[in-house]
Motif scaffolding. Sequence first.
Motif, PDB file in Angstrom:
ATOM      1  N   LEU A 182       0.833  -1.207   0.000  1.00  0.00           N
ATOM      2  CA  LEU A 182       0.000   0.000   0.000  1.00  0.00           C
ATOM      3  C   LEU A 182       0.861   1.248   0.000  1.00  0.00           C
ATOM      4  CD1 LEU A 182      -2.694  -1.109   2.614  1.00  0.00           C
ATOM      5  CD2 LEU A 182      -3.026  -0.869   0.141  1.00  0.00           C
ATOM      6  N   GLU A 183       1.956   1.193   0.745  1.00  0.00           N
ATOM      7  CA  GLU A 183       2.835   2.366   0.841  1.00  0.00           C
ATOM      8  C   GLU A 183       3.484   2.675  -0.501  1.00  0.00           C
ATOM      9  OE1 GLU A 183       6.519   3.960   3.663  1.00  0.00           O
ATOM     10  OE2 GLU A 183       5.715   1.924   3.914  1.00  0.00           O
ATOM     11  N   GLU A 184       3.970   1.642  -1.184  1.00  0.00           N
ATOM     12  CA  GLU A 184       4.610   1.857  -2.490  1.00  0.00           C
ATOM     13  C   GLU A 184       3.605   2.406  -3.491  1.00  0.00           C
ATOM     14  OE1 GLU A 184       7.953  -1.768  -2.401  1.00  0.00           O
ATOM     15  OE2 GLU A 184       5.920  -2.148  -3.131  1.00  0.00           O
ATOM     16  N   LEU A 185       2.402   1.849  -3.495  1.00  0.00           N
ATOM     17  CA  LEU A 185       1.385   2.296  -4.439  1.00  0.00           C
ATOM     18  C   LEU A 185       0.918   3.713  -4.118  1.00  0.00           C
ATOM     19  CD1 LEU A 185      -0.046   1.256  -6.905  1.00  0.00           C
ATOM     20  CD2 LEU A 185      -1.788   0.226  -5.444  1.00  0.00           C
ATOM     21  N   GLY A 186       0.860   4.038  -2.822  1.00  0.00           N
ATOM     22  CA  GLY A 186       0.471   5.388  -2.435  1.00  0.00           C
ATOM     23  C   GLY A 186       1.464   6.422  -2.951  1.00  0.00           C
ATOM     24  N   ARG A 187       2.777   6.101  -2.836  1.00  0.00           N
ATOM     25  CA  ARG A 187       3.790   7.046  -3.353  1.00  0.00           C
ATOM     26  C   ARG A 187       3.655   7.222  -4.852  1.00  0.00           C
ATOM     27  NH1 ARG A 187       7.381   4.330   0.293  1.00  0.00           N
ATOM     28  NH2 ARG A 187       8.181   3.068  -1.445  1.00  0.00           N
ATOM     29  N   ALA A 188       3.371   6.131  -5.577  1.00  0.00           N
ATOM     30  CA  ALA A 188       3.248   6.220  -7.030  1.00  0.00           C
ATOM     31  C   ALA A 188       2.022   7.033  -7.446  1.00  0.00           C
ATOM     32  CB  ALA A 188       3.173   4.809  -7.629  1.00  0.00           C
ATOM     33  N   LEU A 189       0.944   6.937  -6.669  1.00  0.00           N
ATOM     34  CA  LEU A 189      -0.293   7.659  -7.005  1.00  0.00           C
ATOM     35  C   LEU A 189      -0.376   9.038  -6.359  1.00  0.00           C
ATOM     36  CD1 LEU A 189      -2.883   4.712  -6.696  1.00  0.00           C
ATOM     37  CD2 LEU A 189      -1.936   5.695  -8.792  1.00  0.00           C
ATOM     38  N   GLY A 190       0.549   9.333  -5.451  1.00  0.00           N
ATOM     39  CA  GLY A 190       0.551  10.639  -4.791  1.00  0.00           C
ATOM     40  C   GLY A 190      -0.526  10.763  -3.742  1.00  0.00           C
TER      41      GLY A 190
END
Length: 297
Positions: free
Chosen positions: A252-260
Amino acid sequence: MSHVDDPQTQKANLGFIRASMREPLLTRDREFDLARRWREGGDEPALHELVRSYTRLVVSMAGRFRSYGLPAGDLVQEGNVGLMQAASRFEPERDVRFSTYASWWIRSAMQDYILRNWSIVRTGTTAAQKSLFFNLRRLRARISAETAGQELGDAGRRRIAAELQVPLSDVESMEQRLSATDHSLNALVGDDGDSQWQDFLTAADPSPEQNAIASLDGHQRTHWLHQAMAELNERERHIIRERRLREEGVTLEELGRALGVSKERVRQLEHRAMDKLRVLISAHIERPVDLLPEGEA
């Protein structure tokens, strides 16, 4: 496994044995001279004379392995291969008689042949397993003689394992192999039946029908999933692909950074997208989770 030579082969083998016994023995100086001529000058007649003079050694050693039930002619042929290898590698300057050197090569060639052909089940390949295979009978007979003919017990097996430096389990396994015989899967079951042993083997693999059904099911489920995914918006599809449809889903953390966006926001979007997919897919299958396994946070 039993092997029997046909009459013509037996006659040829007997002729070879007689010819081998007629070859003159070589003196130490003569065999060294022949070996040097072959090694230093490639003198083929010298090589042939050296080899012919020691074919009797091959015949003698083949007799030691006759109890394994393999054709004597085949053992002799394999022994001759070992003899040729010995002749090509012999170094006369080491001051060792050729017969002593060649014996190791001849025995090794015959033992390898026996291990390859004694049974359709591979018996052993390591040095310890080969030693166990060729020494178990001898040690078992010796222990039997010492115990007045009693069957080999656990104490005897442990003694063999210690002497040959192999695990006790290897001794037990090899003993079973040596006492068993190979049977064809095409052999008939019973004297009057027409069923073969292979008819009673259970196949572990799926049947062709099961494979066909599984393939059709897989295509159908993939179609349902694509239909459901098309109902999501682009961001929801991206989250599902990254979190649920990859071999190793992103966090979730990695995807959150990618989506802002925050980690918690990704969780909410994923949860909403999963609810939509479950509703759409449940119209076709009972367990949507079969297509969308739970991911890790």
